[in-house]
Design a protein around this motif. Sequence first.
Motif, PDB file in Angstrom:
ATOM      1  N   ILE A  96       0.824  -1.219   0.000  1.00  0.00           N
ATOM      2  CA  ILE A  96       0.000   0.000   0.000  1.00  0.00           C
ATOM      3  C   ILE A  96       0.855   1.265   0.000  1.00  0.00           C
ATOM      4  N   SER A  97       2.117   1.121  -0.372  1.00  0.00           N
ATOM      5  CA  SER A  97       3.047   2.257  -0.341  1.00  0.00           C
ATOM      6  C   SER A  97       2.559   3.438  -1.162  1.00  0.00           C
ATOM      7  N   VAL A  98       2.120   3.189  -2.374  1.00  0.00           N
ATOM      8  CA  VAL A  98       1.710   4.280  -3.264  1.00  0.00           C
ATOM      9  C   VAL A  98       0.476   4.985  -2.716  1.00  0.00           C
ATOM     10  N   SER A  99      -0.535   4.212  -2.315  1.00  0.00           N
ATOM     11  CA  SER A  99      -1.754   4.851  -1.805  1.00  0.00           C
ATOM     12  C   SER A  99      -1.471   5.593  -0.498  1.00  0.00           C
ATOM     13  N   TYR A 100      -0.603   5.058   0.347  1.00  0.00           N
ATOM     14  CA  TYR A 100      -0.247   5.736   1.592  1.00  0.00           C
ATOM     15  C   TYR A 100       0.463   7.061   1.293  1.00  0.00           C
ATOM     16  N   THR A 101       1.384   7.039   0.351  1.00  0.00           N
ATOM     17  CA  THR A 101       2.099   8.260  -0.021  1.00  0.00           C
ATOM     18  C   THR A 101       1.131   9.314  -0.551  1.00  0.00           C
ATOM     19  N   LEU A 102       0.185   8.884  -1.394  1.00  0.00           N
ATOM     20  CA  LEU A 102      -0.804   9.825  -1.917  1.00  0.00           C
ATOM     21  C   LEU A 102      -1.679  10.397  -0.809  1.00  0.00           C
ATOM     22  N   GLU A 103      -2.083   9.538   0.145  1.00  0.00           N
ATOM     23  CA  GLU A 103      -2.882  10.018   1.272  1.00  0.00           C
ATOM     24  C   GLU A 103      -2.105  11.044   2.090  1.00  0.00           C
ATOM     25  N   GLN A 104      -0.817  10.778   2.328  1.00  0.00           N
ATOM     26  CA  GLN A 104       0.001  11.726   3.086  1.00  0.00           C
ATOM     27  C   GLN A 104       0.130  13.055   2.352  1.00  0.00           C
ATOM     28  N   ARG A 105       0.324  13.000   1.053  1.00  0.00           N
ATOM     29  CA  ARG A 105       0.412  14.241   0.259  1.00  0.00           C
ATOM     30  C   ARG A 105      -0.894  15.019   0.331  1.00  0.00           C
ATOM     31  N   LEU A 106      -1.999  14.317   0.236  1.00  0.00           N
ATOM     32  CA  LEU A 106      -3.299  14.978   0.313  1.00  0.00           C
ATOM     33  C   LEU A 106      -3.489  15.624   1.687  1.00  0.00           C
ATOM     34  N   ARG A 107      -3.141  14.898   2.745  1.00  0.00           N
ATOM     35  CA  ARG A 107      -3.245  15.478   4.099  1.00  0.00           C
ATOM     36  C   ARG A 107      -2.376  16.714   4.232  1.00  0.00           C
ATOM     37  N   ASN A 108      -1.156  16.644   3.726  1.00  0.00           N
ATOM     38  CA  ASN A 108      -0.259  17.803   3.788  1.00  0.00           C
ATOM     39  C   ASN A 108      -0.830  18.971   2.998  1.00  0.00           C
ATOM     40  N   HIS A 109      -1.374  18.676   1.830  1.00  0.00           N
ATOM     41  CA  HIS A 109      -1.986  19.726   1.005  1.00  0.00           C
ATOM     42  C   HIS A 109      -3.166  20.363   1.739  1.00  0.00           C
ATOM     43  N   MET A 110      -4.000  19.533   2.358  1.00  0.00           N
ATOM     44  CA  MET A 110      -5.152  20.049   3.106  1.00  0.00           C
ATOM     45  C   MET A 110      -4.702  20.921   4.273  1.00  0.00           C
ATOM     46  N   THR A 111      -3.660  20.514   4.969  1.00  0.00           N
ATOM     47  CA  THR A 111      -3.139  21.304   6.082  1.00  0.00           C
ATOM     48  C   THR A 111      -2.658  22.665   5.590  1.00  0.00           C
ATOM     49  N   LEU A 112      -1.959  22.667   4.468  1.00  0.00           N
ATOM     50  CA  LEU A 112      -1.499  23.931   3.889  1.00  0.00           C
ATOM     51  C   LEU A 112      -2.670  24.806   3.450  1.00  0.00           C
ATOM     52  N   GLU A 117      -5.718  24.768   4.649  1.00  0.00           N
ATOM     53  CA  GLU A 117      -6.403  25.275   5.846  1.00  0.00           C
ATOM     54  C   GLU A 117      -5.648  26.460   6.436  1.00  0.00           C
ATOM     55  N   ALA A 118      -4.320  26.361   6.506  1.00  0.00           N
ATOM     56  CA  ALA A 118      -3.517  27.468   7.034  1.00  0.00           C
ATOM     57  C   ALA A 118      -3.639  28.694   6.132  1.00  0.00           C
ATOM     58  N   PHE A 119      -3.604  28.476   4.837  1.00  0.00           N
ATOM     59  CA  PHE A 119      -3.731  29.563   3.878  1.00  0.00           C
ATOM     60  C   PHE A 119      -5.090  30.247   4.001  1.00  0.00           C
ATOM     61  N   ALA A 120      -6.152  29.435   4.089  1.00  0.00           N
ATOM     62  CA  ALA A 120      -7.502  29.993   4.202  1.00  0.00           C
ATOM     63  C   ALA A 120      -7.641  30.773   5.507  1.00  0.00           C
ATOM     64  N   LYS A 121      -7.134  30.224   6.590  1.00  0.00           N
ATOM     65  CA  LYS A 121      -7.220  30.894   7.896  1.00  0.00           C
ATOM     66  C   LYS A 121      -6.490  32.230   7.862  1.00  0.00           C
ATOM     67  N   MET A 157     -12.676  26.967   5.022  1.00  0.00           N
ATOM     68  CA  MET A 157     -12.439  25.941   3.997  1.00  0.00           C
ATOM     69  C   MET A 157     -13.695  25.738   3.154  1.00  0.00           C
ATOM     70  N   ASP A 158     -14.876  25.809   3.791  1.00  0.00           N
ATOM     71  CA  ASP A 158     -16.115  25.674   3.023  1.00  0.00           C
ATOM     72  C   ASP A 158     -16.223  26.776   1.981  1.00  0.00           C
TER      73      ASP A 158
END
Length: 182
Positions: free
Chosen positions: A136-152, A154-158, A164-165
């Motif tokens: 599951i390496s590839v899917s895990y890496t993609l999930e981590q990238r998505l989480r990192n993108h979402m965190t960024l 959220e910080a940008f929107a704040k 975010m909505d």
Amino acid sequence: MTLNMMLDNAAPEAIAGALTQQHPGLFFTMVEQASVAISLTDARANIIYANPAFCRQTGYSLAQLLNQNPRLLASSQTPREIYQEMWQTLLQRQPWRGQLINQRRDGSLYLVDIDITPVLDPQGELAHYLAMQRDISVSYTLEQRLRNHMTLMEAFAKERGVTMDELWLGGMDSYKKMGMHM
């Protein structure tokens, strides 16, 4: 007797028995052609069988795997507590499911989602361990990238005073509100 009749009237063990009698090589063929990596060990956890998917995933040939302990694949990246929990569960003759960071023959690391099931003989004694695992390496890496993108995001929107909505639902208007031109 058709498969539908067997399914309607029999326990899974009876179905497997009937299929084995009607199609003697079916289970072997299914395991050999499965896309999931499958291995079987003896009660001492020495590999006695691995399907082609397991060999492809690990980089080892079947000959190199036979009589080896699956710890051959262990990396120092998986916490010791995971292995302790795994063996505690397996020694109670219970199936265990988890994620392990393994190491291929070439030294590269990969993350597996793995199910290990103790296989008991007719007398109820431990005879084998059956392991089925998927890289599951590839899917895990993609999930981590998505989480990192979402965190960024959220910080940008704040920082810009936008929820975010508003960002997701507002589309281009949200970007304009933040003073950005797209």
